[in-house]
Design a protein around this motif. Sequence first.
Motif, PDB file in Angstrom:
ATOM      1  N   UNK A 298       0.835  -1.057   0.006  1.00 24.36           N
ATOM      2  CA  UNK A 298      -0.142   0.052  -0.050  1.00 24.36           C
ATOM      3  C   UNK A 298       0.700   1.334  -0.081  1.00 24.36           C
ATOM      4  N   UNK A 299       1.899   1.233   0.956  1.00 25.51           N
ATOM      5  CA  UNK A 299       3.017   2.425   0.791  1.00 25.51           C
ATOM      6  C   UNK A 299       3.394   2.713  -0.438  1.00 25.51           C
ATOM      7  N   UNK A 300       3.925   1.634  -1.307  1.00 26.73           N
ATOM      8  CA  UNK A 300       4.416   1.695  -2.420  1.00 26.73           C
ATOM      9  C   UNK A 300       3.371   2.236  -3.597  1.00 26.73           C
ATOM     10  N   UNK A 301       2.147   1.844  -3.549  1.00 28.72           N
ATOM     11  CA  UNK A 301       1.151   1.946  -4.300  1.00 28.72           C
ATOM     12  C   UNK A 301       0.526   3.324  -4.260  1.00 28.72           C
ATOM     13  N   UNK A 302       0.872   4.158  -3.127  1.00 25.64           N
ATOM     14  CA  UNK A 302       0.316   5.691  -3.089  1.00 25.64           C
ATOM     15  C   UNK A 302       1.244   6.270  -4.291  1.00 25.64           C
ATOM     16  N   UNK A 303       2.373   5.767  -4.543  1.00 25.82           N
ATOM     17  CA  UNK A 303       3.214   6.692  -5.577  1.00 25.82           C
ATOM     18  C   UNK A 303       2.736   6.200  -7.134  1.00 25.82           C
ATOM     19  N   UNK A 304       1.917   5.155  -7.150  1.00 26.73           N
ATOM     20  CA  UNK A 304       1.256   4.670  -8.522  1.00 26.73           C
ATOM     21  C   UNK A 304       0.108   5.702  -8.914  1.00 26.73           C
ATOM     22  N   UNK A 305      -0.262   6.336  -8.023  1.00 27.31           N
ATOM     23  CA  UNK A 305      -1.470   7.305  -7.974  1.00 27.31           C
ATOM     24  C   UNK A 305      -0.945   8.456  -8.986  1.00 27.31           C
ATOM     25  N   UNK A 306       0.438   8.763  -9.058  1.00 26.84           N
ATOM     26  CA  UNK A 306       0.855   9.920  -9.782  1.00 26.84           C
ATOM     27  C   UNK A 306       1.146   9.532 -11.285  1.00 26.84           C
ATOM     28  N   UNK A 307       0.429  10.249 -12.371  1.00 27.41           N
ATOM     29  CA  UNK A 307       0.236   9.951 -13.428  1.00 27.41           C
ATOM     30  C   UNK A 307       1.744   9.789 -14.182  1.00 27.41           C
ATOM     31  N   UNK A 308       2.607   8.813 -13.821  1.00 31.15           N
ATOM     32  CA  UNK A 308       3.963   9.045 -14.406  1.00 31.15           C
ATOM     33  C   UNK A 308       4.149   7.426 -14.801  1.00 31.15           C
ATOM     34  N   UNK A 309       4.120   7.063 -16.015  1.00 28.10           N
ATOM     35  CA  UNK A 309       4.102   5.606 -16.572  1.00 28.10           C
ATOM     36  C   UNK A 309       5.509   4.914 -16.116  1.00 28.10           C
ATOM     37  N   UNK A 310       6.431   5.659 -16.042  1.00 32.85           N
ATOM     38  CA  UNK A 310       7.839   4.862 -15.629  1.00 32.85           C
ATOM     39  C   UNK A 310       7.869   4.734 -14.262  1.00 32.85           C
ATOM     40  N   UNK A 311       7.111   5.323 -13.312  1.00 30.81           N
ATOM     41  CA  UNK A 311       7.077   5.155 -11.904  1.00 30.81           C
ATOM     42  C   UNK A 311       5.955   4.059 -11.549  1.00 30.81           C
ATOM     43  N   UNK A 312       5.063   4.106 -12.142  1.00 28.93           N
ATOM     44  CA  UNK A 312       4.043   3.156 -12.098  1.00 28.93           C
ATOM     45  C   UNK A 312       4.667   1.719 -12.157  1.00 28.93           C
ATOM     46  N   UNK A 313       5.558   1.610 -13.526  1.00 32.54           N
ATOM     47  CA  UNK A 313       6.134   0.322 -13.639  1.00 32.54           C
ATOM     48  C   UNK A 313       7.258  -0.043 -12.677  1.00 32.54           C
ATOM     49  N   UNK A 314       7.837   0.910 -12.034  1.00 30.95           N
ATOM     50  CA  UNK A 314       8.664   0.766 -11.196  1.00 30.95           C
ATOM     51  C   UNK A 314       8.091   0.254  -9.665  1.00 30.95           C
ATOM     52  N   UNK A 315       7.099   0.889  -9.599  1.00 25.97           N
ATOM     53  CA  UNK A 315       6.239   0.609  -8.270  1.00 25.97           C
ATOM     54  C   UNK A 315       5.776  -0.940  -8.502  1.00 25.97           C
ATOM     55  N   UNK A 316       5.500  -1.269  -9.829  1.00 22.65           N
ATOM     56  CA  UNK A 316       4.793  -2.644  -9.958  1.00 22.65           C
ATOM     57  C   UNK A 316       5.942  -3.751  -9.499  1.00 22.65           C
ATOM     58  N   UNK A 317       7.081  -3.392 -10.131  1.00 25.17           N
ATOM     59  CA  UNK A 317       8.252  -4.237  -9.937  1.00 25.17           C
ATOM     60  C   UNK A 317       8.357  -4.463  -8.476  1.00 25.17           C
ATOM     61  N   UNK A 318       8.465  -3.328  -7.928  1.00 26.17           N
ATOM     62  CA  UNK A 318       8.597  -3.378  -6.083  1.00 26.17           C
ATOM     63  C   UNK A 318       7.503  -4.175  -5.503  1.00 26.17           C
ATOM     64  N   UNK A 319       6.379  -3.900  -5.863  1.00 25.61           N
ATOM     65  CA  UNK A 319       5.310  -4.808  -5.384  1.00 25.61           C
ATOM     66  C   UNK A 319       5.416  -6.189  -5.679  1.00 25.61           C
ATOM     67  N   UNK A 320       5.785  -6.508  -7.077  1.00 27.07           N
ATOM     68  CA  UNK A 320       5.798  -8.043  -7.246  1.00 27.07           C
ATOM     69  C   UNK A 320       6.676  -8.600  -6.375  1.00 27.07           C
ATOM     70  N   UNK A 321       7.904  -7.933  -5.878  1.00 24.64           N
ATOM     71  CA  UNK A 321       8.860  -8.475  -4.949  1.00 24.64           C
ATOM     72  C   UNK A 321       8.478  -8.738  -3.497  1.00 24.64           C
ATOM     73  N   UNK A 322       7.608  -7.701  -3.268  1.00 26.16           N
ATOM     74  CA  UNK A 322       6.884  -7.906  -1.871  1.00 26.16           C
ATOM     75  C   UNK A 322       5.856  -9.027  -1.887  1.00 26.16           C
ATOM     76  N   UNK A 323       5.233  -9.306  -3.021  1.00 20.95           N
ATOM     77  CA  UNK A 323       4.171 -10.277  -3.236  1.00 20.95           C
ATOM     78  C   UNK A 323       4.931 -11.854  -3.155  1.00 20.95           C
TER      79      UNK A 323
END
Length: 314
Positions: A30-55
Amino acid sequence: MLSLLPGPLVLLLSVSLTIIFTALCASLILLVSLLKLLPIPALDRACSHINNGIMRLWLSGNAFVIRLTTRIEWQIEENSQLRRDGWYLIVSNHQSWTDIVVLGHLFRDRLPVPKFFMKHELIYIPLLGLACWGLDMPFMRRYSREFLLRNPHLRGQDIETTRNACEKFRHLPTTVINFVEGTRVTAQKQAQSRSPYRHLMPPKAAGLAFTLAAMGEQFDSLIDVTIRYPDNSKTPFKDFLMGRMKRIQVRIEELPVDEALMGDYFNDKQFKRGFQAWLNQRWQEKDEVLEGWQRAQEPATVAARESARASSGN
């Protein structure tokens, strides 16, 4: 190994550890996903990488709890060659919440992080629902035919959800898991749906067809999984948490994604009939596998009962 402890104590320990692991990982996601709310595609993909690692960390935590609290005999039939940097589509029968744990346990080190198609109501589960949203898992609304007749504007909403999810899945190696029955199988649900199968619910073809149409060329293969809990069929999730799960039978079959399975399910009636026939045939074969496992178990069960009677007679 804690499986020798009394069942209620094992239940308390396994639930407590699972809640701790889940709460920790879900909070991080959830903490990482807050950054995904920003409309920046590269940041969204980076957060997805991090979240996948947490998963993946969460899946490892589940594996630790399984090893600690249960003594399961895994009976696995497999025909597959899998890798962590590909794209896969898993279809599986659905008997229990335990299915999710089983799939995560079996494939956690062999496939990309799994994404489940989830019922929309699950998004309201505290913390966990929002964590699944942060992992880009699609939440599907299920409407009855009667409801759609009264609200035709909602027709096709699940397909739009699938479309959006598939677009996100294109950027990272992903395992898409689809329980195509749409719900866990019970005798009551089988009767209500007039299921033609002995152990399964009728499969729902639309979402699977659309996923294949949207990403079929990207999938390395389709993995057909059949799961059975031969000694704990009535309450598998409860028995699993209490350390009483004895055996889990799994059949894993890797299939090529044939171009014939990719088409316009909603506008091409001939393709729709062909796709439904293909999926029904897969489900018929799965039903026969489950029936074969059950029949193979019956002689052993009878022998065990007779042995117990003989021992009590002595």
